[in-house]
Design an enzyme around this catalytic site. Structure first.
Site, PDB file in Angstrom:
ATOM      1  CG  HIS A  73     -12.404   3.639   8.906  1.00 20.75           C
ATOM      2  ND1 HIS A  73     -12.805   3.805   8.102  1.00 20.75           N
ATOM      3  CD2 HIS A  73     -13.528   4.995   9.917  1.00 20.75           C
ATOM      4  CE1 HIS A  73     -11.892   5.491   8.231  1.00 20.75           C
ATOM      5  NE2 HIS A  73     -13.202   5.486   9.074  1.00 20.75           N
ATOM      6  CB  SER A  83      -9.333  -7.083   8.688  1.00 23.24           C
ATOM      7  OG  SER A  83     -10.474  -5.935   7.890  1.00 23.24           O
ATOM      8  CB  THR A 196     -23.871  13.900  18.286  1.00 21.51           C
ATOM      9  OG1 THR A 196     -24.494  14.781  19.212  1.00 21.51           O
ATOM     10  CG2 THR A 196     -23.723  12.191  19.058  1.00 21.51           C
TER      11      THR A 196
END
Length: 323
Positions: A73, A83, A196
């Protein structure tokens, strides 16, 4: 075709896609990333990160997949610039897509230790990158060498974070998103394999279990037995469910085997098995257990090398920019 011929053919297929994917990637990182970047300035950097990640993992094994997700992310928005860690109004961390992110306290703990050992030296972005690698290894996944030298960004916007896929998109959208970051179709399928391990909220999959697209029936791409299990497990949207219902705590290729059995938990995962652009890769990883870990290392390196031209800094505290 005997089994050896099949393995060789599949290996050639993936090798060809790797070559094509490499040709699609954007130029080398503009920041000067290097192996051994901290050798002279903070020689214990990786050892400190490894020790801290192991400490948190021993308290809570679910923190490992969370650290891998946090890294994705971060890199998937403005590049790997930490950030995502900025805790300010309107930042990526406040976005709807970020609400279930975890691991911030682990990064803060590592940063505090590094500031004692090597003040004002190691960026938060490099910490996130190293922690994701060490978390993968603790889950019995591969280990790879990272380059370092990333700078911490000074800007962070929730609206940019909300563009990160949330599990409801189609494959075309996913491919376009990955390519916009300089990543390939191969990277998409490989990095999706991080599912997974880890969990998702029941609220993110309930649309697949009941009135899918107004049909009054569940998503037909989910195996009926799995639908029954998920309906029992997900009565409350705030509950969690394993992304790999078979071996949820082991980093392996069973995720891809599950997709071939219509056992993908996220809609975006299951679509990888049926889309002509990705199904061949899913099959290759499902049938060759050693191939996925090798390719995961490569794709994680590519992910970690997404950096911006913007001038950054080495934050003293990962949750805020320097004064």
């Amino acid at each position: 075709m005997n089994s050896l011929d099949f393995i060789l053919l599949a290996a050639m297929l993936v090798a060809g896609l790797v070559s094509a994917a490499s040709a699609q990637k954007l130029p080398a990182p503009s920041q000067d990333l290097e192996y051994g970047y901290y050798q002279d300035t903070c020689g214990d950097f990786e050892a400190i990160v490894s020790k801290k990640v192991k400490h948190w993992f021993q308290k809570d094994h679910t923190i490992a997949p969370s650290l891998i997700r946090l890294h994705f992310h971060d890199c998937a928005v403005r590049g790997c610039d930490a950030s995502i860690l900025l805790n300010t109004p309107g930042s990526e961390r406040t976005a709807a897509v970020s609400k279930t992110l975890r691991g911030f306290e682990v990064i803060d703990d590592i940063k505090a230790e590094l500031e004692k050992k090597c003040p004002r030296t190691v960026s938060c972005a490099d910490i996130v990158t190293a922690a994701a690698r060490d978390a993968t290894f603790l889950l019995q996944g591969p280990f790879w060498a990272n380059q370092y030298g990333r700078k911490d960004g000074k800007e962070s916007y929730a609206e940019e974070a909300n563009k990160v896929p949330m599990g409801h998109e189609n494959v075309t959208h996913l491919i376009e998103f990955f390519q916009s970051k300089g990543l390939s179709v191969l990277d998409l399928v490989v990095l999706s394999g991080a599912h997974t391990i880890g969990r998702t909220t029941c609220g993110s999959i309930q649309y697949r279990l009941y009135n899918y697209k107004g049909t009054g029936k569940p998503d037909p791409t989910i195996a009926p037995k799995l639908v029954d299990y998920l309906r029992r497990k997900c009565r409350d949207p705030s509950h969690y469910v394993d992304l790999d219902p078979t071996t949820p705590e082991v980093f392996d290729n069973v995720y891809y085997m599950n997709l071939e059995k219509k056992m993908g938990i996220l809609g975006t995962d299951q679509l990888l098995q049926s889309d002509a652009r990705t199904t061949g890769l899913v099959n290759s990883f499902a049938t060759q257990p050693t191939l996925f870990p090798y390719m995961f290392s490569s794709s994680m390196i590519s992910l970690g090398n997404i950096v911006q031209d913007d001038a950054g800094e080495v934050r003293l505290h990962c949750s805020r920019v320097n004064a």
